[in-house]
Design an enzyme around this catalytic site. Structure first.
Site, mmCIF file in Angstrom:
data_model
loop_
_atom_site.group_PDB
_atom_site.id
_atom_site.type_symbol
_atom_site.label_atom_id
_atom_site.label_comp_id
_atom_site.label_asym_id
_atom_site.label_seq_id
_atom_site.Cartn_x
_atom_site.Cartn_y
_atom_site.Cartn_z
ATOM 1 N N GLU A 38 0.691 -1.078 -0.059
ATOM 2 C CA GLU A 38 0.062 0.003 -0.060
ATOM 3 C C GLU A 38 0.877 1.074 0.103
ATOM 4 O OE1 GLU A 38 -3.218 0.007 -0.292
ATOM 5 O OE2 GLU A 38 -3.546 -2.304 -0.227
ATOM 6 N N GLU A 79 -6.732 4.417 6.903
ATOM 7 C CA GLU A 79 -5.955 4.003 5.798
ATOM 8 C C GLU A 79 -6.190 2.505 5.793
ATOM 9 O OE1 GLU A 79 -4.833 3.728 2.025
ATOM 10 O OE2 GLU A 79 -4.948 5.621 2.965
ATOM 11 N N GLU A 86 -10.996 -2.367 0.257
ATOM 12 C CA GLU A 86 -10.508 -2.497 -0.977
ATOM 13 C C GLU A 86 -10.249 -3.891 -1.369
ATOM 14 O OE1 GLU A 86 -7.594 0.479 -2.040
ATOM 15 O OE2 GLU A 86 -8.884 1.863 -2.181
#
Length: 134
Positions: A38, A79, A86
């Site tokens: 990420e 996050e 996701e």
């Protein structure tokens, strides 16, 4: 028949100290995966490290320093949750779908709001040190 509640999932069967130790190692795996995969997490972690150093050097009460650091910890938390959303959406299907787009966009919006909170917190607390009074 036992009165003890049965776990919903075989992954939920640990209890006590075993669960705590397992949770710690799962968390470390999560941090490793976020670091490796990420880009946003790495960027935000870098911002948090810099912000933490700056906050600790500022002539502010401990509670305000905690707030300056804490808002960036919150950015990282959101996050990580966004990345989890996701990953689940992509696991279910890589096909384009309006609901999948919404899920990802909602997560992104949550990160944006949290980052906006962090920036605003910094402005409100640090501005007076710079002589900016409004």
């Amino acid at each position: 028949m036992s009165d003890k509640p049965q776990p919903i999932s075989s992954f939920k069967s640990k209890s006590g100290a075993k669960r705590i130790v397992g949770a710690f190692f799962y968390s470390m795996e999560g941090f490793k995966a976020a670091w490796k995969g990420e880009h946003a997490f790495r960027q935000e972690l870098l911002v948090m490290v810099v912000a933490t150093i700056v906050a600790l050097c500022l002539p502010l009460p401990a509670l305000q320093k905690l707030m300056l650091i804490g808002v960036f910890v919150l950015v990282l938390v959101v996050e990580l949750l966004n990345s989890a959303i996701e990953a689940v959406v992509d696991r279910v299907s890589l096909e384009r779908n309006p609901l999948s787009k919404n899920a990802k966009d909602f997560g992104s919006a949550a990160v944006f709001l949290t980052f906006t909170l962090a920036a605003t917190t910094w402005v409100v607390i640090v501005a007076p040190l710079l002589g900016w009074n409004w």
